[in-house]
Design a protein around this motif. Structure first.
Motif, short mmCIF file in Angstrom:
data_model
loop_
_atom_site.label_atom_id
_atom_site.label_comp_id
_atom_site.label_asym_id
_atom_site.label_seq_id
_atom_site.Cartn_x
_atom_site.Cartn_y
_atom_site.Cartn_z
N GLU A 1 22.15 -44.59 -50.76
CA GLU A 1 23.54 -44.97 -50.58
C GLU A 1 24.27 -43.91 -49.75
O GLU A 1 24.11 -42.72 -50.00
CB GLU A 1 24.21 -45.11 -51.95
N SER A 2 25.08 -44.36 -48.79
CA SER A 2 25.82 -43.41 -47.95
C SER A 2 26.91 -42.76 -48.78
O SER A 2 27.40 -43.37 -49.74
CB SER A 2 26.42 -44.14 -46.75
N PRO A 3 27.33 -41.53 -48.44
CA PRO A 3 28.36 -40.84 -49.23
C PRO A 3 29.65 -41.65 -49.33
O PRO A 3 30.27 -41.71 -50.38
CB PRO A 3 28.59 -39.54 -48.46
N ALA A 4 30.03 -42.31 -48.23
CA ALA A 4 31.28 -43.09 -48.24
C ALA A 4 31.17 -44.27 -49.20
O ALA A 4 32.08 -44.56 -49.98
CB ALA A 4 31.57 -43.59 -46.83
N ARG A 5 30.02 -44.90 -49.16
CA ARG A 5 29.79 -46.06 -50.03
C ARG A 5 29.73 -45.62 -51.49
O ARG A 5 30.24 -46.31 -52.39
CB ARG A 5 28.48 -46.72 -49.61
N ALA A 6 29.09 -44.48 -51.71
CA ALA A 6 28.99 -43.96 -53.08
C ALA A 6 30.38 -43.62 -53.62
O ALA A 6 30.69 -43.92 -54.79
CB ALA A 6 28.12 -42.71 -53.09
N ALA A 7 31.21 -43.04 -52.76
CA ALA A 7 32.57 -42.68 -53.19
C ALA A 7 33.37 -43.93 -53.52
O ALA A 7 34.09 -43.96 -54.54
CB ALA A 7 33.26 -41.89 -52.09
N GLU A 8 33.19 -44.94 -52.70
CA GLU A 8 33.91 -46.21 -52.94
C GLU A 8 33.47 -46.84 -54.27
O GLU A 8 34.29 -47.31 -55.06
CB GLU A 8 33.60 -47.16 -51.78
N SER A 9 32.18 -46.81 -54.48
CA SER A 9 31.63 -47.37 -55.71
C SER A 9 32.14 -46.61 -56.94
O SER A 9 32.49 -47.21 -57.96
CB SER A 9 30.10 -47.32 -55.65
N ARG A 10 32.18 -45.27 -56.78
CA ARG A 10 32.66 -44.43 -57.87
C ARG A 10 34.11 -44.75 -58.21
O ARG A 10 34.50 -44.84 -59.37
CB ARG A 10 32.53 -42.96 -57.48
N GLU A 11 34.86 -44.94 -57.15
CA GLU A 11 36.29 -45.25 -57.34
C GLU A 11 36.47 -46.60 -58.05
O GLU A 11 37.28 -46.73 -58.96
CB GLU A 11 36.95 -45.30 -55.96
N ARG A 12 35.64 -47.55 -57.63
CA ARG A 12 35.74 -48.88 -58.22
C ARG A 12 35.39 -48.85 -59.72
O ARG A 12 36.08 -49.43 -60.53
CB ARG A 12 34.80 -49.82 -57.46
N THR A 13 34.32 -48.16 -60.02
CA THR A 13 33.92 -48.10 -61.44
C THR A 13 34.92 -47.31 -62.29
O THR A 13 35.11 -47.62 -63.47
CB THR A 13 32.51 -47.49 -61.62
N ALA A 14 35.55 -46.31 -61.64
CA ALA A 14 36.57 -45.55 -62.38
C ALA A 14 37.74 -46.46 -62.74
O ALA A 14 38.31 -46.36 -63.84
CB ALA A 14 37.05 -44.37 -61.55
N ILE A 15 38.07 -47.35 -61.82
CA ILE A 15 39.16 -48.31 -62.08
C ILE A 15 38.78 -49.24 -63.24
O ILE A 15 39.57 -49.49 -64.14
CB ILE A 15 39.48 -49.11 -60.79
N VAL A 16 37.55 -49.72 -63.19
CA VAL A 16 37.08 -50.63 -64.26
C VAL A 16 37.13 -49.91 -65.60
O VAL A 16 37.60 -50.46 -66.61
CB VAL A 16 35.64 -51.12 -63.97
N ARG A 17 36.67 -48.71 -65.58
CA ARG A 17 36.63 -47.92 -66.81
C ARG A 17 38.03 -47.70 -67.38
O ARG A 17 38.25 -47.84 -68.59
CB ARG A 17 35.99 -46.58 -66.46
N ARG A 18 38.94 -47.39 -66.50
CA ARG A 18 40.34 -47.19 -66.95
C ARG A 18 40.90 -48.49 -67.52
O ARG A 18 41.58 -48.49 -68.53
CB ARG A 18 41.21 -46.72 -65.77
#
Lengths: 192, 255
Positions: free
Chosen positions: A115-132
């Motif tokens: 996974e590219s760093p940009a894509r990984a960051a986007e995915s991380r952000e998305r899951t953080a939102i779900v988690r919140r």
């Protein structure tokens, strides 16, 4: 070749004092109970502690296990109660999972190598939102979502574990999904 | 919170009453017949169609989080340890909690309504206990001995006192205490009540003095008084006084 025994048979053996049988119950259910605890509590450490407490509590209260109930329902009920107790304790101490979520999100998630760093960051952000969004749900709704999404229990299994009517489980799940949908939409707007 | 859920469900039912069918279909828990029926329904029900798609997206997002979160966590809680040994160790090393710690934990972990209810019950209990103690303390231990058939010497004394007071010209009429007509014995430990009785004039100072004496002495005096006034129906016969004492008998030579 050993014979495959059902949960109920293992439960009966454990109830008669067979310590090895209880070990088998733990091996069978540990991951699922951990998933439930993780979904409910949102932190690995808390989930691990809650899982341990769940099985210890089950071991201590083996006599309280009713033969007519499923082992899974019994364990889930204990796990849900453990999680609720821990959440209350955390609330009292003002140590909610939300406070550490940024740190936890970063620590618990390691992006796949391709996974590219940009894509990984986007995915991380998305899951953080779900988690919140999941953390912000009331406990009654959160537990139903987690039991369904993390453990993939059937409606009937959730109803048995929580001692609720089937229709209540469905309506709670509907309400939870509606709230999650709205929260995710709002949070996505905030981020953008 | 519950009202909010009900509101959501009510609003949904106003649009379309098949929210639960939608959930069953979404999670593939509808029977084949139910699933076919719902598929026909969503062809003509826009809200259900829209919601089904939106919920699908939510599930996808939650699934992504689950995969990331649980995928990165390798070891379960016990890490293949022997759970019974672990449990035994926990039991052995589990510190014993004090009663105070247990109460503190109860108040920490219980919901607000339970804490409030417990506090209210405790307060009510304390108040009732206080009232009960106060009530029992205030009750005077009064022994009334009255013999209607016999001429009452106290009554005679009272009449004499009243007569002598009547002789004094400017003395107002005596506020007659009601008690002196009877023999009244007040318990020593009931000072508050006795003081009140003195203030109210329902007990005389002589009687009060009697109550302040030690219990044994008070009882002896009372007994003597009762005997003197022939109140006690059973008294030692007079010939008993003439009986020889044990010491006299011991001094006498054996016959």
């Amino acid at each position: 070749m050993g014979t495959v025994t059902s949960d109920e048979q293992v439960g009966e053996r454990a109830l008669s004092g067979d310590a090895e049988a209880f070990g088998e119950i733990v091996r069978r259910w540990e991951r699922r109970i951990f998933a439930l605890a993780y979904g409910m509590l949102g932190r690995e450490e808390d989930a691990r502690d809650a899982t341990q407490e769940t099985f210890l509590s089950a071991f201590r209260n083996l006599r309280g296990f009713r033969g007519e109930a499923k082992v899974s329902s019994w364990l889930h009920r204990i796990a849900v109660n453990q999680c609720i107790t821990r959440q209350r304790r955390a609330k009292v101490r003002s140590e909610t999972a939300l406070e550490d979520e940024q740190e936890a999100d970063g620590a618990s998630y390691s992006a796949p190598a391709m996974e590219s760093p940009a894509r990984a960051a986007e995915s991380r952000e998305r899951t953080a939102i779900v988690r919140r969004a999941i953390n912000a749900l009331p406990a009654e709704l959160r537990q139903v979502v987690v039991m369904k999404e993390f453990e993939e229990l059937t409606f009937q299994e959730i109803a048995d574990a929580l001692d609720l009517p089937l229709s209540t489980v469905k309506s709670r799940l509907y309400t939870a999904l509606r709230q999650l949908q709205m929260r995710l939409k709002n949070m996505a707007h905030e981020v953008a | 919170m519950k009202e909010m859920w009900d509101k959501i469900m009510r609003e949904r039912k106003e649009i379309c009453a098949r929210a639960e069918d939608l959930i069953a279909y979404l999670y593939s828990e509808a029977s084949e017949t139910e699933a076919r029926d719902f598929e026909k329904h969503i062809e003509r029900c826009a809200p259900c169609r829209t919601e089904l798609a939106a919920f699908g997206d939510v599930r996808e997002a939650v699934g992504e989080w689950r995969e990331q979160a649980l995928g990165s966590i390798a070891s379960p809680a016990f890490e293949n340890k022997d759970v019974t040994a672990f449990a035994s160790a926990q039991e052995i090393y589990k510190p014993k909690r004090s009663a105070l710690a247990a109460i503190r934990e109860f108040f920490t972990l219980s919901p607000l309504w339970m804490r409030a209810a417990t506090a209210a019950i405790a307060l009510i209990f304390c108040a009732l206990a206080f009232i009960a103690i106060a009530h029992f303390k205030e009750q005077p231990k009064v022994v009334v001995i009255n013999e209607p058939n016999k001429a009452n010497p106290v009554q005679e004394n009272r009449n004499a006192t009243v007569a002598s007071k009547d002789e004094q010209p400017n003395t107002p009429a005596i506020k007659e205490p009601t008690v002196p007509q009877q023999k009244v014995f007040v318990a020593n430990n009931d000072k508050a009540q006795t003081t009140r009785q003195v203030k109210n004039g329902t007990i005389s100072h002589q009687q009060l003095a009697g109550t302040r004496k030690p219990a044994l002495r008070s009882n002896l005096n009372a007994s003597e008084e009762l005997v003197e006034n022939d109140y006690l129906p059973f008294t030692a016969p007079s010939h008993e006084e003439k009986l020889p004492s044990l010491a006299d008998l011991a001094d006498e030579p054996n016959q």
